[in-house]
Motif scaffolding. Structure first.
Motif, PDB file in Angstrom:
ATOM      1  N   ARG A 218      39.894  27.479  21.497  1.00 52.71           N
ATOM      2  CA  ARG A 218      41.180  27.481  22.216  1.00 52.71           C
ATOM      3  C   ARG A 218      41.371  26.161  22.956  1.00 52.71           C
ATOM      4  O   ARG A 218      40.394  25.495  23.330  1.00 52.71           O
ATOM      5  CB  ARG A 218      41.218  28.632  23.218  1.00 52.71           C
ATOM      6  CG  ARG A 218      40.126  28.573  24.279  1.00 52.71           C
ATOM      7  CD  ARG A 218      40.050  29.868  25.080  1.00 52.71           C
ATOM      8  NE  ARG A 218      38.907  29.918  25.966  1.00 52.71           N
ATOM      9  CZ  ARG A 218      38.960  29.709  27.276  1.00 52.71           C
ATOM     10  NH1 ARG A 218      40.121  29.416  27.856  1.00 52.71           N
ATOM     11  NH2 ARG A 218      37.870  29.785  28.022  1.00 52.71           N
ATOM     12  N   PRO A 219      42.628  25.781  23.189  1.00 54.49           N
ATOM     13  CA  PRO A 219      42.902  24.581  23.982  1.00 54.49           C
ATOM     14  C   PRO A 219      42.775  24.891  25.474  1.00 54.49           C
ATOM     15  O   PRO A 219      43.034  26.020  25.904  1.00 54.49           O
ATOM     16  CB  PRO A 219      44.340  24.231  23.612  1.00 54.49           C
ATOM     17  CG  PRO A 219      44.958  25.546  23.263  1.00 54.49           C
ATOM     18  CD  PRO A 219      43.869  26.366  22.646  1.00 54.49           C
ATOM     19  N   LEU A 220      42.373  23.897  26.252  1.00 56.97           N
ATOM     20  CA  LEU A 220      42.359  23.997  27.708  1.00 56.97           C
ATOM     21  C   LEU A 220      43.365  23.015  28.275  1.00 56.97           C
ATOM     22  O   LEU A 220      43.468  21.879  27.806  1.00 56.97           O
ATOM     23  CB  LEU A 220      40.965  23.689  28.260  1.00 56.97           C
ATOM     24  CG  LEU A 220      39.832  24.653  27.897  1.00 56.97           C
ATOM     25  CD1 LEU A 220      38.532  24.198  28.551  1.00 56.97           C
ATOM     26  CD2 LEU A 220      40.161  26.080  28.303  1.00 56.97           C
ATOM     27  N   PHE A 221      44.106  23.441  29.301  1.00 62.74           N
ATOM     28  CA  PHE A 221      45.192  22.667  29.901  1.00 62.74           C
ATOM     29  C   PHE A 221      46.157  22.196  28.814  1.00 62.74           C
ATOM     30  O   PHE A 221      46.094  21.055  28.348  1.00 62.74           O
ATOM     31  CB  PHE A 221      44.665  21.466  30.693  1.00 62.74           C
ATOM     32  CG  PHE A 221      45.772  20.703  31.399  1.00 62.74           C
ATOM     33  CD1 PHE A 221      46.414  21.257  32.490  1.00 62.74           C
ATOM     34  CD2 PHE A 221      46.174  19.450  30.958  1.00 62.74           C
ATOM     35  CE1 PHE A 221      47.442  20.566  33.135  1.00 62.74           C
ATOM     36  CE2 PHE A 221      47.184  18.754  31.600  1.00 62.74           C
ATOM     37  CZ  PHE A 221      47.818  19.311  32.688  1.00 62.74           C
ATOM     38  N   GLU A 222      47.012  23.095  28.400  1.00 67.28           N
ATOM     39  CA  GLU A 222      47.971  22.761  27.351  1.00 67.28           C
ATOM     40  C   GLU A 222      48.947  21.708  27.857  1.00 67.28           C
ATOM     41  O   GLU A 222      49.582  21.862  28.887  1.00 67.28           O
ATOM     42  CB  GLU A 222      48.697  24.025  26.900  1.00 67.28           C
ATOM     43  CG  GLU A 222      47.744  25.027  26.271  1.00 67.28           C
ATOM     44  CD  GLU A 222      48.450  26.105  25.502  1.00 67.28           C
ATOM     45  OE1 GLU A 222      49.532  25.825  24.931  1.00 67.28           O
ATOM     46  OE2 GLU A 222      47.928  27.227  25.466  1.00 67.28           O
ATOM     47  N   GLU A 223      49.068  20.626  27.103  1.00 67.14           N
ATOM     48  CA  GLU A 223      49.774  19.428  27.550  1.00 67.14           C
ATOM     49  C   GLU A 223      51.253  19.413  27.173  1.00 67.14           C
ATOM     50  O   GLU A 223      51.651  19.975  26.157  1.00 67.14           O
ATOM     51  CB  GLU A 223      49.109  18.181  26.948  1.00 67.14           C
ATOM     52  CG  GLU A 223      47.643  18.026  27.295  1.00 67.14           C
ATOM     53  CD  GLU A 223      47.040  16.801  26.631  1.00 67.14           C
ATOM     54  OE1 GLU A 223      47.770  15.798  26.451  1.00 67.14           O
ATOM     55  OE2 GLU A 223      45.854  16.832  26.289  1.00 67.14           O
ATOM     56  N   SER A 224      52.024  18.699  28.009  1.00 72.49           N
ATOM     57  CA  SER A 224      53.398  18.353  27.644  1.00 72.49           C
ATOM     58  C   SER A 224      53.389  16.990  26.967  1.00 72.49           C
ATOM     59  O   SER A 224      52.364  16.304  26.929  1.00 72.49           O
ATOM     60  CB  SER A 224      54.278  18.318  28.894  1.00 72.49           C
ATOM     61  OG  SER A 224      53.950  17.192  29.696  1.00 72.49           O
ATOM     62  N   ASP A 225      54.542  16.571  26.464  1.00 69.12           N
ATOM     63  CA  ASP A 225      54.621  15.284  25.772  1.00 69.12           C
ATOM     64  C   ASP A 225      54.293  14.110  26.682  1.00 69.12           C
ATOM     65  O   ASP A 225      53.855  13.049  26.220  1.00 69.12           O
ATOM     66  CB  ASP A 225      56.023  15.089  25.184  1.00 69.12           C
ATOM     67  CG  ASP A 225      56.293  16.029  24.026  1.00 69.12           C
ATOM     68  OD1 ASP A 225      55.326  16.612  23.506  1.00 69.12           O
ATOM     69  OD2 ASP A 225      57.474  16.177  23.653  1.00 69.12           O
ATOM     70  N   SER A 226      54.516  14.269  27.992  1.00 74.00           N
ATOM     71  CA  SER A 226      54.312  13.145  28.914  1.00 74.00           C
ATOM     72  C   SER A 226      52.939  13.174  29.594  1.00 74.00           C
ATOM     73  O   SER A 226      52.671  12.364  30.474  1.00 74.00           O
ATOM     74  CB  SER A 226      55.406  13.144  29.992  1.00 74.00           C
ATOM     75  OG  SER A 226      55.351  14.344  30.749  1.00 74.00           O
ATOM     76  N   ASP A 227      52.051  14.091  29.185  1.00 76.64           N
ATOM     77  CA  ASP A 227      50.702  14.137  29.761  1.00 76.64           C
ATOM     78  C   ASP A 227      49.730  13.338  28.907  1.00 76.64           C
ATOM     79  O   ASP A 227      49.705  13.485  27.680  1.00 76.64           O
ATOM     80  CB  ASP A 227      50.195  15.587  29.842  1.00 76.64           C
ATOM     81  CG  ASP A 227      50.943  16.411  30.870  1.00 76.64           C
ATOM     82  OD1 ASP A 227      51.373  15.832  31.883  1.00 76.64           O
ATOM     83  OD2 ASP A 227      51.099  17.627  30.661  1.00 76.64           O
ATOM     84  N   TRP A 228      48.960  12.489  29.559  1.00 72.41           N
ATOM     85  CA  TRP A 228      47.874  11.769  28.904  1.00 72.41           C
ATOM     86  C   TRP A 228      46.583  12.210  29.604  1.00 72.41           C
ATOM     87  O   TRP A 228      46.280  11.782  30.700  1.00 72.41           O
ATOM     88  CB  TRP A 228      48.084  10.265  29.022  1.00 72.41           C
ATOM     89  CG  TRP A 228      47.050   9.412  28.328  1.00 72.41           C
ATOM     90  CD1 TRP A 228      45.756   9.729  28.036  1.00 72.41           C
ATOM     91  CD2 TRP A 228      47.228   8.075  27.848  1.00 72.41           C
ATOM     92  NE1 TRP A 228      45.106   8.702  27.407  1.00 72.41           N
ATOM     93  CE2 TRP A 228      45.997   7.671  27.275  1.00 72.41           C
ATOM     94  CE3 TRP A 228      48.299   7.187  27.857  1.00 72.41           C
ATOM     95  CZ2 TRP A 228      45.802   6.397  26.727  1.00 72.41           C
ATOM     96  CZ3 TRP A 228      48.119   5.927  27.310  1.00 72.41           C
ATOM     97  CH2 TRP A 228      46.888   5.529  26.746  1.00 72.41           C
ATOM     98  N   VAL A 229      45.846  13.100  28.962  1.00 76.47           N
ATOM     99  CA  VAL A 229      44.646  13.699  29.556  1.00 76.47           C
ATOM    100  C   VAL A 229      43.406  12.965  29.064  1.00 76.47           C
ATOM    101  O   VAL A 229      43.321  12.573  27.894  1.00 76.47           O
ATOM    102  CB  VAL A 229      44.560  15.199  29.200  1.00 76.47           C
ATOM    103  CG1 VAL A 229      43.282  15.828  29.755  1.00 76.47           C
ATOM    104  CG2 VAL A 229      45.784  15.934  29.734  1.00 76.47           C
ATOM    105  N   THR A 230      42.440  12.808  29.964  1.00 82.78           N
ATOM    106  CA  THR A 230      41.229  12.083  29.572  1.00 82.78           C
ATOM    107  C   THR A 230      40.033  12.477  30.425  1.00 82.78           C
ATOM    108  O   THR A 230      40.176  13.021  31.517  1.00 82.78           O
ATOM    109  CB  THR A 230      41.466  10.559  29.662  1.00 82.78           C
ATOM    110  OG1 THR A 230      40.364   9.866  29.078  1.00 82.78           O
ATOM    111  CG2 THR A 230      41.648  10.112  31.100  1.00 82.78           C
ATOM    112  N   HIS A 231      38.835  12.236  29.883  1.00 77.06           N
ATOM    113  CA  HIS A 231      37.558  12.309  30.592  1.00 77.06           C
ATOM    114  C   HIS A 231      37.273  13.667  31.241  1.00 77.06           C
ATOM    115  O   HIS A 231      37.102  13.778  32.449  1.00 77.06           O
ATOM    116  CB  HIS A 231      37.469  11.175  31.627  1.00 77.06           C
ATOM    117  CG  HIS A 231      37.442   9.821  31.009  1.00 77.06           C
ATOM    118  ND1 HIS A 231      38.420   8.886  31.242  1.00 77.06           N
ATOM    119  CD2 HIS A 231      36.588   9.261  30.140  1.00 77.06           C
ATOM    120  CE1 HIS A 231      38.161   7.789  30.538  1.00 77.06           C
ATOM    121  NE2 HIS A 231      37.043   7.999  29.862  1.00 77.06           N
TER     122      HIS A 231
END
Length: 425
Positions: free
Chosen positions: A276-289
C-alpha cells in the motif's frame, strides 16, 4: 682456541654492518629507537593497501561551531572521502561501541570502497571488509553480526569477534569471520538489502526491466528465496522495520520527484503480502527521505524549494502507519528542510537544509527549534551540488546526530550532540 678462518671473518665483517643498516633503516635513526611509533605513518594511508582488520590511528578533531558554539566531533579528517551509511540503515553496532562507515582510503586503484568501524572510546578505525562488491551491507539490529551480499552469497560477518581480535592485534583471515548463510539464485541481481527485525531473513529489490522491479525475501534457515511483489517502477531505498518483523518500506525512485514516493509492504504469517502507499500525494507534493521513527511511525520531508511546490504545507511530517494519523513538525526558511531523522520514541527530530545547517526540532512543539551546527555545505543553496548530503542519523540512545560534512574535506563523518547542554565536553 681454534683460529677462525680468514674467509669467515670477512663474511662476518660484511653481514654485521648490513644487519645494523637494516635495523637503522626500519626503526633506529641516529641512535634513537622509533619502533614504538611504527604505526604513525598510517595516519593518511599513503599506500592505500586493502588489508582486512587493519587499524588506523584516530583522526578525530573537535571544534566549536563558530555560530552556535556547539562542540562538534569530526571522526574522520584525512584526505579521503569517508561517508556514513544511508540513514535508512543502522550506523552504530548493537552495543553502541562502534560507528560503521565507508571510505576510499584503501583500494583506490579500482575505486572500491570498504567498510570501517570507528571506536566511540578512542576513535581508532578498523577495516572490516575486503575485496570488491561490498555495497549490500547491513549491521545487525540486535546481534554483533553484520550481513552483506557478495556475488550471490549472503554472508554473516562475526563483527564482534573481528573487532575484539583487532583490538588485540590478532586478526585472522576473512574466512574465520565470514559464513555463507544463504545463496540467491543466479537469475536475480540483489540490490539494497533490508534486514528483518528478527535477523532471520533479508529483503532486497531487483530490476526486472526498465520500468519494472520486484522485491524478494531470502530466508536464512531454509535458504529459500521467494518473490514478494512486482511493481511497475524502479524501487529505491528499501528498508525493513527495525522493530516489527515482516514489514518493509521502500520508495518509487526517480532520482527526483515521483508520482507516489512511499510504499509499505507487509508479509503476513500465512505468507500473503499486502502492499500500500503511505502519505498519498497530490500533484504539487515532492516527498523525499522517508525513515522509521519507532515501530509505528515514519518520518519524511515534503520539499518546498520551488515556488510550484508551495500550494500545500511543506516541511517535515510524521505518519502513524497503524492509524494513518499525520503530524506536521514545521518548515524552515530558504530552501526548506531536506532530510530528517528522529529519536526512537519520537520526541525529538533532526532536520537539515541545503546549505548545511542542522537543526533540532521538538516533535510536539513547532516553535521549539534549535540550530545545532552549520557550514557543512559551504557553497550550496540547492540539493543539486557535489557537496556532502548530511543524511543525518540519531543514535539509538538519542544523544548524538551523525552527519556527513564537507566542512573540512570532500566528505567526513561528524558527531553533533542532540542536546548540547547535556553532553560532556
Amino acid at each position: 682456541m681454534e683460529k677462525i678462518p680468514t674467509s669467515f671473518s670477512l663474511i662476518l665483517m660484511i653481514i654485521i654492518p648490513l644487519l645494523s643498516f637494516q635495523e637503522a633503516f626500519s626503526q633506529v635513526v641516529e641512535g634513537k629507537d622509533y619502533s614504538s611509533r611504527v604505526n604513525v605513518d598510517h595516519t593518511f594511508d599513503m599506500a592505500g593497501e586493502d588489508i582486512f582488520g587493519q587499524r588506523f590511528p584516530s583522526e578525530n578533531f573537535t571544534y566549536q561551531d563558530k555560530v552556535t558554539g556547539v562542540t562538534i566531533n569530526a571522526l574522520t579528517t584525512s584526505r579521503h572521502s569517508s561517508s556514513k551509511m544511508y540513514q535508512t540503515h543502522p550506523q552504530w553496532t548493537s552495543d553502541g561501541k562502534y560507528i560503521v562507515f565507508t571510505s576510499n582510503r584503501t583500494s583506490r586503484e579500482n575505486g572500491d570502497r570498504q567498510f570501517y568501524a570507528v571506536s566511540m572510546d578512542n576513535y581508532e578505525i578498523v577495516q572490516i571488509t575486503t575485496g570488491s562488491d561490498n555495497g549490500n551491507f547491513h549491521l545487525g539490529w540486535k546481534s554483533g553480526n553484520a550481513y552483506l551480499v557478495k556475488g550471490q552469497n549472503i554472508i554473516e560477518l562475526d563483527l564482534d569477534q573481528l573487532l575484539s581480535d583487532s583490538e588485540e592485534d590478532n586478526v585472522g583471515e576473512p574466512a574465520e569471520y565470514e559464513k555463507i548463510i544463504a545463496k540467491i539464485p543466479d537469475t536475480i541481481s540483489p540490490s539494497g538489502i533490508g534486514l528483518d527485525a528478527e535477523e532471520t531473513s533479508v529483503y532486497f529489490s531487483t530490476k526486472i526491466e526498465k520500468h519494472r522491479s520486484a522485491i524478494y525475501k531470502t530466508d536464512f534457515k531454509s535458504g529459500n528465496t521467494i518473490k514478494l511483489k512486482e511493481v511497475p517502477f524502479r524501487i529505491g531505498h528499501l528498508q525493513a522495520n527495525p522493530y516489527v518483523s515482516g514489514e518493509i518500506m521502500y520508495c518509487w525512485e526517480t532520482g527526483g520527484d515521483s508520482p507516489q514516493r512511499i510504499w509499505y509492504l507487509t508479509v503476513n504469517n500465512d505468507g500473503s503480502v499486502k502492499n500500500r502507499p503511505l502519505f498519498e500525494e497530490s500533484d504539487s507534493d515532492w516527498v523525499t527521505h522517508e525513515v522509521f521513527m519507532g515501530p509505528d511511525h515514519i518520518l519524511f520531508n515534503v520539499m518546498g524549494h520551488l515556488d510550484r511546490l508551495r500550494k500545500n504545507k511543506t516541511g517535515i511530517f510524521s505518519l502513524n502507519i497503524r492509524t494513518g494519523n499525520l503530524e506536521y513538525h514545521g518548515q524552515t526558511n530558504g530552501g526548506g528542510y531536506w532530510h530528517s531523522n528522529g529519536t526512537p520514541e519520537g520526541n525529538w527530530i533532526s532536520g537539515d537544509t541545503f546549505d548545511g545547517k542542522l537543526y533540532r526540532l521538538n516533535a510536539s512543539d513547532t516553535t521549539d527549534v534549535t540550530l545545532l551546527s552549520q557550514g557543512h555545505r559551504l557553497l550550496s543553496k540547492s540539493p543539486f551540488t557535489g557537496e556532502a548530503h548530511l543524511h543525518q542519523s540519531v543514535s539509538p540512545d538519542g544523544k548524538w546526530v551523525l552527519i556527513n560534512s564537507s566542512y573540512f574535506t570532500e566528505n567526513d563523518i561528524m558527531l553533533v550532540p542532540l542536546h548540547p547542554a547535556n553532553s560532556e565536553d
